[in-house]
Design an enzyme around this catalytic site. Sequence first.
Site, PDB file in Angstrom:
ATOM      1  CD  GLU A 129      -1.155   3.740   8.317  1.00  0.00           C
ATOM      2  OE1 GLU A 129      -0.832   4.152   9.447  1.00  0.00           O
ATOM      3  OE2 GLU A 129      -1.353   4.493   7.355  1.00  0.00           O
ATOM      4  CG  ASN A 182      -4.554   3.321   9.179  1.00  0.00           C
ATOM      5  OD1 ASN A 182      -4.695   2.327   8.460  1.00  0.00           O
ATOM      6  ND2 ASN A 182      -4.192   4.491   8.706  1.00  0.00           N
ATOM      7  CE1 TYR A 217       0.827   2.539  13.703  1.00  0.00           C
ATOM      8  CE2 TYR A 217      -1.215   3.570  13.001  1.00  0.00           C
ATOM      9  CZ  TYR A 217       0.033   3.072  12.706  1.00  0.00           C
ATOM     10  OH  TYR A 217       0.496   3.098  11.422  1.00  0.00           O
ATOM     11  CG  HIS A 225      -0.908   8.850   3.965  1.00  0.00           C
ATOM     12  ND1 HIS A 225      -1.081   7.509   4.218  1.00  0.00           N
ATOM     13  CD2 HIS A 225      -0.435   9.382   5.110  1.00  0.00           C
ATOM     14  CE1 HIS A 225      -0.712   7.241   5.470  1.00  0.00           C
ATOM     15  NE2 HIS A 225      -0.314   8.366   6.031  1.00  0.00           N
ATOM     16  NE  ARG A 245      -3.269   2.454   2.932  1.00  0.00           N
ATOM     17  CZ  ARG A 245      -3.022   3.258   3.977  1.00  0.00           C
ATOM     18  NH1 ARG A 245      -2.128   2.936   4.896  1.00  0.00           N
ATOM     19  NH2 ARG A 245      -3.694   4.380   4.106  1.00  0.00           N
ATOM     20  CD  GLU A 255      -4.318   7.517  10.342  1.00  0.00           C
ATOM     21  OE1 GLU A 255      -3.730   8.558  10.648  1.00  0.00           O
ATOM     22  OE2 GLU A 255      -3.995   6.403  10.785  1.00  0.00           O
TER      23      GLU A 255
END
Length: 479
Positions: free
Chosen positions: A373, A307, A309, A127, A83, A172
Site C-alpha cells: 500500500e 504499507n 504513507y 484486514h 490485492r 498491519e
Amino acid sequence: ATVPARDETLAFPDGFVWGAATAAYQVEGATREDGRGVSIWDTFCRTPGRVAGGHTGDVACDHYRRHADDVRLMAELGLGAYRFSVAWPRVQPSGSGAVNAAGLDFYDRLVDELLAADVVPYVTLYHWDLPQELEDRGGWAERDTAHRFADYARIVHRRLGDRVGTWVTVNEPWVAAFLGYGMGVHAPGRTSAADAFRASHHLLLAHGLGARVLRDGGARQIALTLNLAPVMTPGQVGDPDLTPSAADAEAVDRVDCLLNRQFLDPALRGEYPEPVLAIVERTAGLGHVRDGDLATINQPVDLLGINYYTPCVVRAEPGEPPNPAYPGTEDVMFSGAHAPTTAMGWPIVPTGLSRLLVRLSRDYPEVGLLVTENGAAFDDVVTGDRVHDPDRTAFFDNHLRAAHEAIEAGADLRGFLAWSLMDNFEWGEGYRKRFGLVHVDFETQRRLPKDSALWYREVIRCNGLRRERTRRPTLEAVA
Ligand code: GBH
C-alpha cells in the site's frame, strides 16, 4: 500509442508487479447478504460517535455485487495485480466451525474473473474484520484467536490455493492492536495498553500459524504486511532549526522498536527487541509469550509487504508523559513534519519510502520487498466526467521515484500496489476521505477513473516513469 524508448524512462526491473489494493470491509458492502456473519467493524460502526458521520460499510462500493464490472475496470487500467482481502465472517460467520459456502463462492468467482482478465490475485487473509463472536470471547487479546485464524486460513487456501499464488496473512498488526485495543479509535474500540500488547503478539502468532498452514498447503509466496514508517527527527524532514541530539537519537530508536521492530524482528529474526520486551513486561507481563512462540512466528516468508504513507517524526522531550495507550513513549514528542500534507493531515515525505526500503534490505536481506500500500487522500474535484487530481499523481510520481532510487541502491523491491483501487470506506473517517485511483459516487455507485488512474496506466504500460517530470510536483489546487 508507442512505448517510449528505454532511455527516456526511469525503468523498473523486468517483471516488476504493478497493481492496486482494497480491503473487504472497505469495498464490499452487502454485510448481511448470503450468510455473512457480523464483524467487529459492523458493531463499531453502529456504536454512536465512533465513525465520522455515522457511516458504515453496509453498502460501501457495493463491490460484492459489482465485482465483475470492477474487474473489467482493473483490466482497462492495465493492472497486473489486485490485492484484496477475504472477509473472515463471510467464510466462517462465527469465526470458528461452520463454513459458509456462499462466502467462499464469492471469492472463488472473483479469482476466476481476475485470472480471466489477466490480473494476478494477491489475497490478504485478515484486514481487520474479526468475526464478532471471536471478539466476544476476548478477540485478539486471547491466544485462541490465533488458532482460529489458522483454521480459517486453511479453509480459504484449500478453496483458492490452486489459483492464488501470493498470500498475505495479516495486514498491519500494529494498527489492529494499538488503534483497536489500545487507543480505541478502530474496532473493537478497547482502551487497554496491556491488551494492545497481547493483541500484537497474538496477531504475530496468527501470522506464524497461518504461514505454516499456507506453506504446508503449497502456497507459492507468503507475506506479512506491516505499516512501516521510518522514524525521523524534524531535522531529517526538512526543519532546518533542529539538529538531532543524542537524546533525539534515543527517542528515534525506541519508537522505531515499538512501531517497526516489534513486528519485523519476531517475524524475520525470531526475537523481540530488548527495549520492547522490557516495555511489554512492565505493561502486560510476559505470560502471554510462551516458549516456542517466537519460532512459530519466525516462519520463512517470501515477501515483506510494506504499507507506507508518512514517516513518524519524533524528538526527545524530557518529562513528556507517555501516551497511555502506547507505553514506552515517555520523553518523546511526536511532531509534524515541515512538509505539505494530504487530506488526512499526513505529511508527504517521499524520501521516507527510499529510506525505509534501503534500511529494510540492509537489515533484513533475506526477504523480498513489496509495497502492498502507498497512496493519499485528497479533496478531488469532479468536473463532468473528469476527476482532476494532480496532487495524487504527484504523490505517486514522487514515491515511485523514491522507490526507484531505493532499487538502484540495491533494495530488492518486487512490486508496487497503490492504495487504493477506488474510493472506499476509510475506517474512522467514513466516506469523507478519498484514496482511490477511481472515483466512486456513493449515491449512484458510478465509477470514474481519476486523472491519476490514467497516468498510472501509462506508468504500467511503460514499466516506468518518464525521466523528466512532466509537471512540477507541487500541491497547488487545480486551476
Ligand atoms: C492503511 O493503514 C490501511 O491498511 C488501509 O485499510 C487504509 O485505508 C489506509 O491505510 C489509509 O488510511 O497521523 O501522521 O502520525 C494506514 C496506517 C497508521 C498510516 C497511522 C498513518 C499515522 C500518520 N496508518 N499513520 S500520522
